[in-house]
Design a protein around this motif. Structure first.
Motif, mmCIF file in Angstrom:
data_model
loop_
_atom_site.group_PDB
_atom_site.id
_atom_site.type_symbol
_atom_site.label_atom_id
_atom_site.label_comp_id
_atom_site.label_asym_id
_atom_site.label_seq_id
_atom_site.Cartn_x
_atom_site.Cartn_y
_atom_site.Cartn_z
ATOM 1 N N TYR A 188 -6.237 -1.073 -13.271
ATOM 2 C CA TYR A 188 -6.658 -2.419 -13.705
ATOM 3 C C TYR A 188 -7.790 -2.183 -14.698
ATOM 4 O O TYR A 188 -8.897 -1.807 -14.289
ATOM 5 C CB TYR A 188 -7.174 -3.235 -12.531
ATOM 6 N N VAL A 201 -6.214 2.761 -9.876
ATOM 7 C CA VAL A 201 -5.989 2.486 -8.462
ATOM 8 C C VAL A 201 -4.901 3.398 -7.878
ATOM 9 O O VAL A 201 -4.951 3.794 -6.717
ATOM 10 C CB VAL A 201 -5.630 0.989 -8.264
ATOM 11 N N ARG A 217 -3.961 1.525 5.010
ATOM 12 C CA ARG A 217 -4.821 0.387 5.313
ATOM 13 C C ARG A 217 -4.945 -0.557 4.116
ATOM 14 O O ARG A 217 -4.506 -0.245 3.021
ATOM 15 C CB ARG A 217 -6.220 0.888 5.720
ATOM 16 N N ASN A 218 -5.624 -1.670 4.372
ATOM 17 C CA ASN A 218 -5.913 -2.633 3.313
ATOM 18 C C ASN A 218 -6.645 -1.970 2.164
ATOM 19 O O ASN A 218 -7.541 -1.161 2.382
ATOM 20 C CB ASN A 218 -6.835 -3.731 3.874
ATOM 21 N N GLY A 219 -6.254 -2.314 0.953
ATOM 22 C CA GLY A 219 -6.989 -1.860 -0.218
ATOM 23 C C GLY A 219 -6.628 -0.458 -0.682
ATOM 24 O O GLY A 219 -7.253 0.078 -1.598
ATOM 25 N N MET A 220 -5.620 0.159 -0.073
ATOM 26 C CA MET A 220 -5.280 1.548 -0.419
ATOM 27 C C MET A 220 -4.368 1.652 -1.641
ATOM 28 O O MET A 220 -4.141 2.740 -2.177
ATOM 29 C CB MET A 220 -4.645 2.252 0.786
ATOM 30 N N GLY A 221 -3.777 0.512 -2.029
ATOM 31 C CA GLY A 221 -2.975 0.523 -3.260
ATOM 32 C C GLY A 221 -1.496 0.208 -3.069
ATOM 33 O O GLY A 221 -0.706 0.347 -4.015
ATOM 34 N N LYS A 222 -1.124 -0.247 -1.877
ATOM 35 C CA LYS A 222 0.300 -0.519 -1.600
ATOM 36 C C LYS A 222 0.858 -1.601 -2.531
ATOM 37 O O LYS A 222 1.905 -1.415 -3.157
ATOM 38 C CB LYS A 222 0.483 -0.947 -0.124
ATOM 39 N N SER A 223 0.148 -2.721 -2.606
ATOM 40 C CA SER A 223 0.657 -3.828 -3.437
ATOM 41 C C SER A 223 0.621 -3.473 -4.918
ATOM 42 O O SER A 223 1.522 -3.839 -5.670
ATOM 43 C CB SER A 223 -0.164 -5.098 -3.194
ATOM 44 N N THR A 224 -0.414 -2.765 -5.327
ATOM 45 C CA THR A 224 -0.510 -2.344 -6.729
ATOM 46 C C THR A 224 0.680 -1.475 -7.098
ATOM 47 O O THR A 224 1.302 -1.649 -8.159
ATOM 48 C CB THR A 224 -1.822 -1.569 -6.955
ATOM 49 N N GLN A 242 4.143 -9.480 -1.196
ATOM 50 C CA GLN A 242 3.324 -9.735 -0.002
ATOM 51 C C GLN A 242 3.045 -11.239 0.053
ATOM 52 O O GLN A 242 2.776 -11.863 -0.974
ATOM 53 C CB GLN A 242 2.009 -8.956 -0.134
HETATM 54 N N1 LIG Z 1 -6.085 -7.723 -9.983
HETATM 55 C C1 LIG Z 1 -6.909 -6.711 -9.655
HETATM 56 N N2 LIG Z 1 -7.903 -6.319 -10.445
HETATM 57 C C2 LIG Z 1 -8.722 -5.290 -10.129
HETATM 58 N N3 LIG Z 1 -8.614 -4.576 -8.985
HETATM 59 C C3 LIG Z 1 -7.645 -4.920 -8.142
HETATM 60 C C4 LIG Z 1 -6.737 -6.005 -8.410
HETATM 61 N N4 LIG Z 1 -5.870 -6.106 -7.377
HETATM 62 C C5 LIG Z 1 -6.222 -5.150 -6.496
HETATM 63 N N5 LIG Z 1 -7.277 -4.434 -6.940
HETATM 64 C C6 LIG Z 1 -7.915 -3.288 -6.256
HETATM 65 O O1 LIG Z 1 -6.960 -2.260 -6.133
HETATM 66 C C7 LIG Z 1 -7.113 -1.600 -4.884
HETATM 67 C C8 LIG Z 1 -5.793 -1.605 -4.154
HETATM 68 O O2 LIG Z 1 -5.444 -2.936 -3.788
HETATM 69 P P1 LIG Z 1 -4.017 -3.319 -3.241
HETATM 70 O O3 LIG Z 1 -3.009 -2.657 -4.094
HETATM 71 O O4 LIG Z 1 -3.948 -4.785 -3.097
HETATM 72 O O5 LIG Z 1 -4.042 -2.608 -1.811
HETATM 73 P P2 LIG Z 1 -3.174 -2.878 -0.497
HETATM 74 O O6 LIG Z 1 -1.960 -3.626 -0.901
HETATM 75 O O7 LIG Z 1 -2.896 -1.510 0.036
HETATM 76 O O8 LIG Z 1 -4.026 -3.674 0.442
HETATM 77 C C9 LIG Z 1 -8.234 -2.312 -4.139
HETATM 78 O O9 LIG Z 1 -9.417 -1.576 -4.335
HETATM 79 C C10 LIG Z 1 -8.317 -3.649 -4.829
HETATM 80 O O10 LIG Z 1 -9.612 -4.153 -4.793
#
Ligand SMILES: Nc1ncnc2c1ncn2[C@@H]1O[C@H](COP(=O)(O)OP(=O)(O)O)[C@@H](O)[C@H]1O
Ligand SMILES: [Mg+2]
Length: 229
Positions: A11, A16, A35-42, A83
């Motif tokens: 980003y 990430v 866990r949360n915030g590890m990058g799964k959704s990204t 998600q």
């Molecule tokens: N739109 C965004 N802009 C900047 N950072 C982001 C954005 N979306 C997610 N992040 C960051 O990317 C990292 C991974 O997030 P995410 O992929 O949502 O993790 P997960 O799905 O595993 O919970 C986190 O540190 C989150 O804060």
């Protein structure tokens, strides 16, 4: 079916997903746990093309799709359930499923879709918003399957769903995989679901795959440790 190599996602300046390498074989179900915030959704969003990859390769059945737009990736055989499901709550079940047809030539909902999800057939004319969480998840999956994909990406499908329904969902997905020969990549925090459904488990930590094990040889304690805070 899906081969990801030297893959990075950022980003802006903030990277990430770092140097990711993995494969999803034909008919395989792979769970990406972390866990949360590890990058799964990204990771999922970048694979479907909602956010751009920074570098690296994504091959879908041997074809490099990393330069394609989302709708082109769907045309190529990739499907995605976000998600939170993101169904359209004021639209009917049938209309929700039909939105999954917009990028493919087919204009009718495939016959077998309602056979996979009988409850959706019963509720065809109900508004999406009136369905239970588990039913909405089935609807989101049905919408994704409407484009008859080869690879399904599922981002945390168990979120907010009760345990008995979670077990059912694993069973349904495995049946669908067997019936239509689908490859599935699912992200998860619920380890029991991942162990129930997956042929292989990948652990994601801070945007890197730190563990990759076949289901039958998995060290459950080790994976549980990654998932505990
Ligand atoms: N739109 C965004 N802009 C900047 N950072 C982001 C954005 N979306 C997610 N992040 C960051 O990317 C990292 C991974 O997030 P995410 O992929 O949502 O993790 P997960 O799905 O595993 O919970 C986190 O540190 C989150 O804060
Ligand atoms: Mg997420």
């Amino acid at each position: 079916m899906l081969a990801v190599s030297d893959y990075h996602v950022a980003y802006g300046q903030s990277e990430v997903i770092h140097n990711m390498n993995f494969e999803l074989k034909k008919n395989e179900i792979v769970a990406v746990v972390g866990r949360n915030g590890m990058g799964k959704s990204t990771l999922m969003k970048s694979l479907i093309g909602v956010i751009p990859g920074k570098s690296g390769k994504v091959l879908l059945d041997g074809r490099d799709i990393s330069g394609l737009k989302s709708f082109q990736r769907v045309e190529s055989g990739l499907a995605y359930v976000p998600q939170g499901r993101m169904i359209f709550s004021t639209m009917t079940v049938k209309e929700n499923i039909e939105t999954g047809l917009t990028t493919v030539k087919e204009k009718k909902i495939p016959e077998n879709l309602y056979e996979m999800f009988p409850v959706l057939k019963e509720m065809k004319s109900r508004r999406g918003g009136n369905l239970s969480g588990g039913q909405q998840q089935q609807l989101a999956i049905a919408r994704a399957l409407a484009s008859q994909p080869d690879v399904l990406l599922l981002d945390e499908p168990t979120e907010g769903i009760q345990p008995s329904i979670i077990r059912e969902m694993a069973q349904t997905l495995k049946t669908i995989r067997d019936q239509i020969g689908l490859s599935i990549m699912v992200s998860e925090q619920v380890l029991s679901f991942a162990l129930d459904i997956a042929d292989r488990i990948l652990v994601i930590e801070k945007g890197e795959i730190v563990h990759n094990a076949l289901r039958e040889s998995v060290d459950e304690k080790k994976i549980a440790a990654y998932l505990s805070v």
